[in-house]
Scaffold this motif. Structure first.
Motif, short mmCIF file in Angstrom:
data_model
loop_
_atom_site.label_atom_id
_atom_site.label_comp_id
_atom_site.label_asym_id
_atom_site.label_seq_id
_atom_site.Cartn_x
_atom_site.Cartn_y
_atom_site.Cartn_z
N UNK A 97 0.79 -1.23 0.00
CA UNK A 97 0.00 0.00 0.00
C UNK A 97 0.82 1.27 0.00
N UNK A 98 2.14 1.15 -0.13
CA UNK A 98 3.01 2.32 -0.06
C UNK A 98 3.28 2.89 -1.45
N UNK A 99 3.37 4.20 -1.52
CA UNK A 99 3.71 4.89 -2.77
C UNK A 99 4.70 6.00 -2.47
N UNK A 100 5.45 6.41 -3.48
CA UNK A 100 6.42 7.48 -3.32
C UNK A 100 6.15 8.59 -4.34
N UNK A 101 6.81 9.71 -4.14
CA UNK A 101 6.58 10.89 -4.98
C UNK A 101 6.93 10.58 -6.44
N UNK A 102 8.07 9.92 -6.66
CA UNK A 102 8.49 9.51 -8.00
C UNK A 102 8.33 8.01 -8.14
N UNK A 103 8.21 7.57 -9.37
CA UNK A 103 8.15 6.14 -9.66
C UNK A 103 9.00 5.84 -10.88
N UNK B 170 -0.93 5.63 0.89
CA UNK B 170 -1.80 6.12 -0.17
C UNK B 170 -2.14 5.09 -1.24
N UNK B 171 -1.60 3.86 -1.14
CA UNK B 171 -1.64 2.93 -2.25
C UNK B 171 -2.97 2.28 -2.52
N UNK C 134 -9.46 4.37 -4.04
CA UNK C 134 -8.07 4.73 -4.29
C UNK C 134 -7.98 5.97 -5.17
N UNK C 135 -7.16 6.93 -4.76
CA UNK C 135 -7.08 8.21 -5.46
C UNK C 135 -6.57 8.05 -6.89
N UNK C 136 -5.71 7.06 -7.14
CA UNK C 136 -5.02 6.98 -8.43
C UNK C 136 -5.64 6.04 -9.43
N UNK C 137 -6.90 5.69 -9.24
CA UNK C 137 -7.53 4.70 -10.12
C UNK C 137 -7.45 5.06 -11.60
#
Length: 637
Positions: free
Chosen positions: A106-112, A239-240, A261-264
């Motif tokens: 469930x973890x996300x970072x600013x860059x990918x 945020x994941x 989820x915000x990024x759907x």
């Protein structure tokens, strides 16, 4: 399957639902997609949607979706798999406890980054990033629609909090490498954050060091009095796309897709995060795990046992086509699985003793008799890549090695000799030839370990003992023949099998002679090398398990970090690889270029997979119609 293997099976380099990684990056300017704006400190500031490592970004700012996904993949269903051992925590970052599999999903970072662009990093939770030519700072303009899984908004305050949390409470090997890199972190407004670097910070790592920050909820940490360096009975609020659904310690973990989820709908996530649930069943025994797979208790198995892969998949569901077997090629740097010596123990500080022990591991026989010829032996710390040193050093490598020879840190022979290679044995029997036994015995004699009347080697009255710790019974058939060879020349060797928690703790404390280590490098080594090989991390590191303290290695690490071009990087890594192999702190075991995956025929993936990921939990999907067919036929319950 270990927790690490589960993470690797799903990896997409630094995937949006992945964990914080060492994100070393060669940071060169990208021409086509960048815009220059008003200067800071007299320099132009560049604005971009990403940063390219040694070349142009693969994806522009307006790409519709990643090239390797099915953007129309259906959502739904469950993917189920297995893990070996037990767990008692959901915190990957603490030294306490044994973390559950996929606990950082469930973890996300600013860059990918992506599974098809080896050097590029992209804004994921930001819209753009800004930096000057000297990379003295980087500013991220954050998205305003990112929320934590509880629906609360993520802001720059959360990023600053998370970044500082790792500096203050992160594992010591991380803090010792990056301490002092940052002058200050400024929250300019709720959606704009600036990281200013000092001169000590590696230029190739500055943007990705800041952008690799995992986003944790500041309010949640403070309200619940949570610490990064302590075990946790729940994943951290992040945020994941996936959240913890349920768990039963040492038996099962289930993660569920967050429908809010915000990024759907963002381009990076089209065709991804397709399963409603991800279920991991835990087993104490590999045989029981395999039988459970055959019976359909879980439906996907990443296979690590070559014997099972070669001979075990002949049960009815495979023969009928209800279970598929796939070997999926891996274009990433191979993992050099090895035994490593505990160099804090005086007896293993003598290179002659290490060489003698290393000679008695017969990979060739093991591969033929135990592995069905399916493995290769890693000859480098960067197997399956152009970063592996070969032959004699080039003039460019010699230019890096000569000063270390002049200082007496390396033997002069390293300037002319072929790179160190593992000894090649006869594969017809495990017992080494008489010639090899004589050679190993001579090395021990020269080191002062002489054979007594009872056949045991001693030095100053102390017997030469060797303890191998393992938690996985699969290794018994591999380690026991090795131990027989060691005993043949007077070493009192034994295999000690312990449970998972003891295994983790004894590795941390250095309570072993030989232990397994999965040495995992990447295609652009940089500051992460310090965690693996620097003297700074030798006292306490999950990577520098061998407690390596070598001044020549310490001198070469900054050369790799300072490389500005791919040619410079290759040369410096070749020199580093050459020196590491000459020390002989590791006994190479094996690796394979392919990922072995077996699954009931209810899962689908894109026809052409990317070179750097299998991506099962990332961009595979569930075929509901196929599942109904298998249920109707009785193949599934």
């Amino acid at each position: 399957m270990t927790n690490r293997q589960l993470q690797a099976l799903a990896k997409t380099r630094t995937q949006p639902n992945g964990r914080m990684k060492w994100m070393g990056a060669g940071l060169l300017l990208v021409a086509a997609t960048l815009t220059s704006v008003t200067a800071a400190r007299g320099q132009d500031v560049t604005i971009s949607h990403g940063y390219s490592n040694f070349g142009e970004l693969k994806y522009g700012p307006d790409f519709p979706h990643l090239d390797y996904v099915n953007p129309n993949a259906p959502k739904g269903g469950e993917v189920s798999t297995w893990a070996l051992g037990n767990f008692d925590s959901f915190n990957q970052y603490a030294r306490d406890g044994v973390p559950a599999a996929l606990n950082t999903i469930g973890s996300e970072s600013v860059l990918t980054s992506t599974a098809d662009d080896p050097y590029g990093v992209y804004c994921f939770m930001c819209t753009t990033l800004e930096y000057p030519e000297d990379l003295s700072f980087v500013t991220f303009n954050l998205r305003k629609d990112v929320t934590f899984s509880d629906g609360t908004p993520m802001t720059a305050e959360d990023i600053a909090f998370s970044f500082n949390l790792f500096l203050e409470q992160g594992i010591s090997e991380y803090r010792r490498i990056v301490e002092g890199f940052i002058d200050k972190v400024e929250v300019i407004n709720p959606y704009r954050i600036k990281f200013s670097f000092n001169e000590a910070a590696s230029k190739r790592d500055r943007v990705t060091f800041a952008g690799g920050t995992v986003a944790f909820s500041k309010a949640w940490f403070e309200e619940n009095d949570i610490r990064l360096d302590k075990s946790s009975d729940r994943p951290f609020l992040s945020t994941g796309a996936y959240v913890l659904d349920s768990f039963d310690y040492n038996r099962q973990v289930i993660y569920a897709r967050n429908p809010e989820y915000w990024g759907n709908d963002i381009p990076f996530n089209k065709g991804r995060n397709n399963f409603d649930r991800i279920r991991i069943e835990y087993f104490a025994d590999r045989s029981a795990a395999f039988e459970a797979f055959k019976s359909g208790e879980y439906l996907l198995k990443s296979e690590t046992d070559p014997k099972d892969w070669a001979t075990g998949y002949n049960f009815p569901a495979v023969l009928s086509g209800d279970v598929k077997q796939e070997s999926i090629s891996d274009g990433d740097v191979g993992e050099a699985l090895s035994f490593v010596f505990n160099l804090d123990r005086e007896k293993w500080q003598d290179p002659k003793v290490r060489e003698a022990v290393s000679l008695l591991f017969n990979f060739e026989w093991s591969n033929k008799a135990l592995f069905f010829g399916l493995y290769e032996r890693p000859k480098s710390f960067w197997p399956n890549s152009e970063l592996a040193a070969q032959g004699a050093p080039t003039p460019e490598e010699i230019a890096l090695l000569q000063p270390l020879v002049d200082e007496g840190l390396l033997a002069e022979s390293i300037l002319t000799d072929e790179v160190a290679m593992p000894f090649v044995h006869d594969d017809s029997k495990n017992r080494p030839s008489r010639k090899v036994l004589r050679r190993a015995s001579k090395l021990l004699d020269e080191a002062g370990w002489e054979v007594g009347g009872d056949g045991v080697r001693r030095k100053d009255g102390e017997a030469l003992t060797l303890n191998v710790i393992q938690f996985n019974p699969l290794y018994d058939r591999i380690v026991n023949p090795f131990i027989d060879n060691l005993k043949a020349i007077g070493i009192q060797a034994d295999l000690e099998r312990v449970d998972t928690a003891q295994y983790v703790e004894r590795r941390r404390k250095g309570d072993f002679d030989l232990a397994n280590q999965r040495i995992s490098m990447n295609s652009e080594p940089s500051i992460g090398l310090g965690a693996w090989f620097s003297s700074k991390t030798a006292d306490s590191s999950s990577r520098n398990l061998m407690r390596l303290r070598d001044p020549a290695v310490d001198a070469l690490i900054p050369k790799v970090i300072a490389a500005d071009t791919l040619d410079e990087l290759r040369t410096s890594v070749h020199a580093m690889d050459r020196v590491l192999r000459s020390i002989g702190f590791a006994i190479p075991q094996w690796y394979k270029k392919d990922n072995w995956v077996a699954y009931f025929d209810v899962f689908r993936h894109p026809e052409e997979l990317p070179p750097l990921a299998v991506g099962i939990y990332d961009f595979w999907w569930y075929d509901a119609e196929a599942a109904e067919r298998l249920k109707a036929s009785g193949a599934l319950r």
